[in-house]
Motif scaffolding. Structure first.
Motif: not given
Length: 425
Positions: A171, A175, A358, A360
């Motif tokens: 993660i 990121d 997140t 993304l």
């Protein structure tokens, strides 16, 4: 959770509980039942369960479930028994798991062109843990050689805990690539998640085990309340680690390892923990199917289907085959070990975390891919568990006793000699 939602979920669990003995002899596993009912009652079905895919209910329940399961799996590890039959789980975890993640990442980059390396790695890590409960008969059927059963069971019990820190690393990397998090900040988050998780997990696990031994020695606790200790220890580990930025899941896993190592093995005190984990697992599958599966599968593409099928076959089975090189395991055993790597609870929880935490660019590709893979795994592994287990057991026992050496009860040196000098299973 609304009263209506509670009533529906409770009714589903009640029906399964009342029919569980009758269903036990059929291909309908618990996961198949709860997933199917969740789809039927969800937003894309009858609409009886209306809950958003990013709702707090789904996430909290998923986190509680994984916390209980991680602690239970870790606390059950019998190190003395593991030393007797370490070959298969050590190879599956030490060789097979890293190769599975690498293969999953490479295949993701090939199938999904737009995915960044971090996103591809994240997808691979989410789908790396296995869930033996989805093919329970494989690890409980006494006709299957102990090494095979224990290998799959220990692999499933440990790989979700191992993958938790890898998830946070993936993660952070993803990121960083999309500039939503600086490299320094990402490293700090990862080290805090792992460091505080391990620290408070060990502290909580040691405190729970040592206090339990103390009160049992002085007969201070009622036997019914002793069962609460592991549950409270798991919650304590999570509650200490999470507020400081540590991973509650890593804390629960570390606490389970510590608790299991320090408590007396003469008395099993994890019955309540495992029953609560099983109940929470059932509800998680219902809400996962109702809230996430339907909407996610609405965006299906051929590339998502291709990756899901490859993840359950080539991405899993080839690394297992490589991991078993040198063990003299026969092709049928290698194929059996490779096929039974179901994806379940850990992948569900990882997906909920990633979708919630997140932002993304290709999260709309990652989530449906994981969902499709889990759904196919639930049905494929659930429906094939009994027939393939029966066929493998019949094949194994068709060999004369001298051609199917057993490792149960042998000393470690004898086991190593047998492994080197004979062809097994």
């Amino acid at each position: 959770m609304s009263a209506w939602l509670l009533a529906v979920v409770a009714g589903v669990v009640l029906v399964y509980a009342l029919l569980s003995r009758r269903l036990d002899g059929t291909p309908i596993t618990a996961a198949i039942f709860f997933l199917s009912v969740g789809l039927l009652f969800g937003s894309k079905g009858l609409g009886w369960i209306e809950i958003g895919p990013r709702g707090e209910t789904v996430r909290v329940l998923a986190e509680v479930t994984l916390t209980l399961v991680l602690f239970a799996d870790a606390s059950r590890i019998d190190l003395s028994a593991l030393r007797r039959e370490y070959v298969v789980p050590a190879r599956l975890l030490g060789i097979g798991l890293p190769l599975t993640i690498i293969a999953g990442c490479v295949v993701a980059l090939g199938v999904f062109g737009p995915l960044s390396f971090g996103e591809a790695l994240l997808l691979a890590v989410i789908l790396a843990p296995t869930d033996a409960a989805l093919g329970q008969s494989v690890v409980t059927d006494q006709r299957i050689p102990s090494r095979v059963r224990q290998g799959l069971n220990v692999e499933s019990g440990l790989n979700d805990g191992i993958c938790v820190p890898l998830l946070f690393i993936a993660i952070a990397l993803a990121d960083t690539e999309v500039h939503t998090l600086g490299a320094h900040a990402a490293l700090v988050l990862v080290f805090e998640a792992i460091g505080y998780g391990v620290l408070f997990g060990v502290v909580a696990g040691a405190a729970g085990a040592l206090l339990l031994r103390l009160v049992q020695a002085h007969d201070l606790a009622e036997s019914t309340w002793v069962e609460v200790v592991p549950v409270a220890t798991a919650a304590l580990a999570y509650g200490l680690a999470a507020p400081l930025g540590g991973s509650g899941f890593i804390a629960a896993f570390a606490a389970g390892l510590t608790f299991g190592a320090l408590r007396r093995r003469s008395e099993d005190v994890t019955y309540l923990l495992e029953e609560l984990g099983g109940l929470a697992n059932a509800v998680t599958f219902i809400l996962f199917a109702a809230a996430i599966v339907g909407p996610a599968l609405a965006g299906m593409t051929w590339s998502i289907a291709a990756y899901g099928l490859l993840s359950l076959t080539v991405v899993r089975m080839l690394p297992v085959a490589v991991a078993m090189i040198g063990t003299r395991a026969r092709p049928r055993t290698v194929g059996f070990l490779g096929w039974f790597g179901p994806r379940g609870l850990a992948s569900i929880v990882f997906t909920v975390i990633v979708a919630d935490e997140t932002n993304l660019p290709h999260i709309s590709t990652i989530v449906p891919t994981v969902v499709f893979t889990i759904v196919v795994s639930v049905y494929a592994h659930g429906l094939t568990a009994r027939p393939l287990t029966a066929r493998y057991a019949a094949w194994f026992h068709a060999h004369p006793a001298g051609e199917r050496p057993q490792m149960e009860g042998a000393s470690a040196p004898a086991q190593r000699w047998r492994l080197r000098s004979s062809t097994w299973e």
